[in-house]
Design an enzyme around this catalytic site. Structure first.
Site, mmCIF file in Angstrom:
data_model
loop_
_atom_site.group_PDB
_atom_site.id
_atom_site.type_symbol
_atom_site.label_atom_id
_atom_site.label_comp_id
_atom_site.label_asym_id
_atom_site.label_seq_id
_atom_site.Cartn_x
_atom_site.Cartn_y
_atom_site.Cartn_z
ATOM 1 N N SER A 35 0.653 -1.200 -0.075
ATOM 2 C CA SER A 35 -0.144 -0.117 -0.067
ATOM 3 C C SER A 35 1.303 1.006 -0.073
ATOM 4 O O SER A 35 0.315 2.175 -0.584
ATOM 5 C CB SER A 35 -0.919 0.265 1.166
ATOM 6 O OG SER A 35 -0.631 -0.136 2.873
ATOM 7 N N ASP A 38 2.437 1.383 -3.569
ATOM 8 C CA ASP A 38 1.323 2.409 -4.688
ATOM 9 C C ASP A 38 1.206 3.751 -4.517
ATOM 10 O O ASP A 38 0.698 4.214 -4.917
ATOM 11 C CB ASP A 38 0.457 1.430 -4.875
ATOM 12 C CG ASP A 38 0.434 -0.150 -4.383
ATOM 13 O OD1 ASP A 38 -0.078 -1.110 -4.048
ATOM 14 O OD2 ASP A 38 1.090 -0.878 -5.571
ATOM 15 N N SER A 83 24.463 -20.322 -28.706
ATOM 16 C CA SER A 83 23.477 -21.362 -27.444
ATOM 17 C C SER A 83 24.518 -22.695 -26.852
ATOM 18 O O SER A 83 25.499 -21.912 -26.935
ATOM 19 C CB SER A 83 23.121 -22.687 -29.120
ATOM 20 O OG SER A 83 23.859 -23.378 -29.801
ATOM 21 N N LEU A 84 24.008 -23.425 -26.306
ATOM 22 C CA LEU A 84 24.561 -24.137 -25.310
ATOM 23 C C LEU A 84 24.559 -25.696 -25.610
ATOM 24 O O LEU A 84 23.552 -26.171 -26.182
ATOM 25 C CB LEU A 84 24.011 -24.525 -23.474
ATOM 26 C CG LEU A 84 24.265 -23.219 -23.331
ATOM 27 C CD1 LEU A 84 22.726 -22.901 -22.148
ATOM 28 C CD2 LEU A 84 25.668 -23.607 -22.212
ATOM 29 N N LYS A 115 19.198 -23.840 -14.735
ATOM 30 C CA LYS A 115 18.229 -23.522 -16.517
ATOM 31 C C LYS A 115 16.930 -23.436 -16.113
ATOM 32 O O LYS A 115 16.256 -23.648 -16.674
ATOM 33 C CB LYS A 115 18.986 -24.869 -17.118
ATOM 34 C CG LYS A 115 19.149 -24.499 -18.685
ATOM 35 C CD LYS A 115 19.212 -25.709 -20.042
ATOM 36 C CE LYS A 115 19.106 -25.332 -21.312
ATOM 37 N NZ LYS A 115 17.892 -24.714 -20.883
ATOM 38 N N ARG A 136 17.891 -12.834 -27.371
ATOM 39 C CA ARG A 136 18.369 -12.904 -28.556
ATOM 40 C C ARG A 136 19.065 -13.341 -30.064
ATOM 41 O O ARG A 136 19.657 -13.253 -30.670
ATOM 42 C CB ARG A 136 18.481 -14.947 -27.336
ATOM 43 C CG ARG A 136 19.396 -15.317 -28.614
ATOM 44 C CD ARG A 136 19.995 -17.318 -27.321
ATOM 45 N NE ARG A 136 21.074 -18.137 -27.915
ATOM 46 C CZ ARG A 136 21.414 -18.432 -29.261
ATOM 47 N NH1 ARG A 136 18.947 -18.334 -29.734
ATOM 48 N NH2 ARG A 136 22.009 -18.700 -29.949
#
Ligand SMILES: NC(=O)c1cnc(OC2CCCC2)nc1N
Length: 326
Positions: A35, A38, A83-84, A115, A136
């Site tokens: 609250s 906000d 990439s892996l 992962k 990516r």
């Protein structure tokens, strides 16, 4: 209040909201009740509406999202996002370890990371300010989704130290947010998302930041693409540095001195993945020494100093369990 007072109050509000947002979304330890957060955000929004020329790019108000973009610009990654390679069982992991030791010698140690099953993104900061966020893509060319990523509360708009740095991480949707979103989709007769990864990607690869802002997305930082004026020797130090800068770094990242430790880590998290509030589809194993990264280099697609151990898909396990039980 006059413009000068408004400017002073806006500066105060930005610092307060940035600090409260960091504690809530990065540290998962709220400092004030929602609250209060906000109330301050509404005060900031009102003042920015009264004095539009006082709005800054790193104002927390960007978290609610600005106007939709007409399309996504393409962006080139200065350092490709590779990439892996995959490992599917213990033997694959031992083969990876043998290859690494053949190239860099016997004294190699690893870092294991969960992962996260989300959307890989690149974040570029100039003097500590977020200037670009991109998908990516194919690893070389991605899409500019900066305004969507600015709405992700775990992504710092301003770093705690003014580095120029490019950071990689996984944007993801927590399981609970995914369930709630699909329930709302069901109620609205809209097509549901198949899984949290699709929901995260779908939320970030659409043109309206106000939609992204409502999707409760988060991000784990896991790698430095490039950085000016900072030397780190190991991947684990990179993770600690990212944490110092204000990124959310997964607490389960662990140094593993031997491949035995790596195998134990994969077994532990294959069993415990359902306890996590976010989806993972395996474990990423990285050689810890960055000097060894240099020695190992890359194949055409992937670094030789990392591999992804993939858990067997859940449904396969369920079928296997059914067979065993019956
Ligand atoms: N999905 C993940 O959780 C994840 C993906 N990628 C990486 O590392 C990149 C950067 C160096 C090699 C691949 N780490 C991860 N944890």
């Amino acid at each position: 209040m006059d413009k000068h007072q408004a400017e002073k109050r806006l500066k105060e509000l930005r610092l307060l909201l940035e600090d409260y947002g960091y504690h809530y979304y990065v540290l998962d330890t709220p400092k004030v009740p929602d609250s209060e957060y906000d109330r301050l955000m509404n005060e900031l929004l009102q003042l920015e509406a009264d004095y539009p020329d006082l709005v800054t790019e790193d104002s927390p108000s960007v978290r609610i999202g600005g106007p939709p973009a007409p399309s996504f610009k393409k962006v080139a990654h200065r350092v490709p996002m590779m990439s892996l390679s995959n490992a599917f069982n213990e033997e694959d992991l031992r083969a990876f370890d043998r290859r690494v030791r053949q190239a860099v010698g016997e004294h190699v140690s690893y870092v294991c990371e969960l992962k996260f099953d989300g959307l890989a993104v690149s974040l570029t900061y100039e003097n500590g300010k977020l200037v670009r966020g991109a998908t990516r893509g194919d690893g070389t060319i991605g899409e500019d989704i900066t305004n969507n990523l600015r709405t992700v509360p775990a992504i710092p708009l301003r770093l705690k130290q003014p580095y120029s740095i490019e950071v990689r991480g996984e944007a993801y949707m927590p399981k609970a947010s995914f369930e709630r979103l699909n329930e709302a989709k069901e109620q609205a007769g809209e097509e549901k998302f198949a899984n949290p990864r699709n929901a995260a990607a779908g939320s970030l690869r659409q043109l309206d930041p106000k939609i992204a802002a409502k999707r409760n997305l988060s991000l784990f930082a896991y790698s430095i693409g490039e950085v000016e004026g900072k030397n780190v020797q190991t991947h684990f130090d990179s993770l600690m540095f990212l944490k110092e800068l204000g990124f959310k770094v997964n607490e389960e990242a662990a140094k593993c001195e031997t491949i035995e430790d790596v195998i134990a880590y994969t077994e532990k998290w294959s069993e415990r993945r359902h306890e996590l509030p976010y989806e993972i589809d395996g474990v990423v194993v990285k050689v810890n020494s960055l000097a060894d990264h240099e020695k190992l280099g890359f194949t055409a697609k992937s670094p030789r100093w990392a591999t992804a151990f993939k858990f067997p898909a859940e449904e396969v396990l369920t079928v296997l369990r059914d067979i065993e039980l019956n």
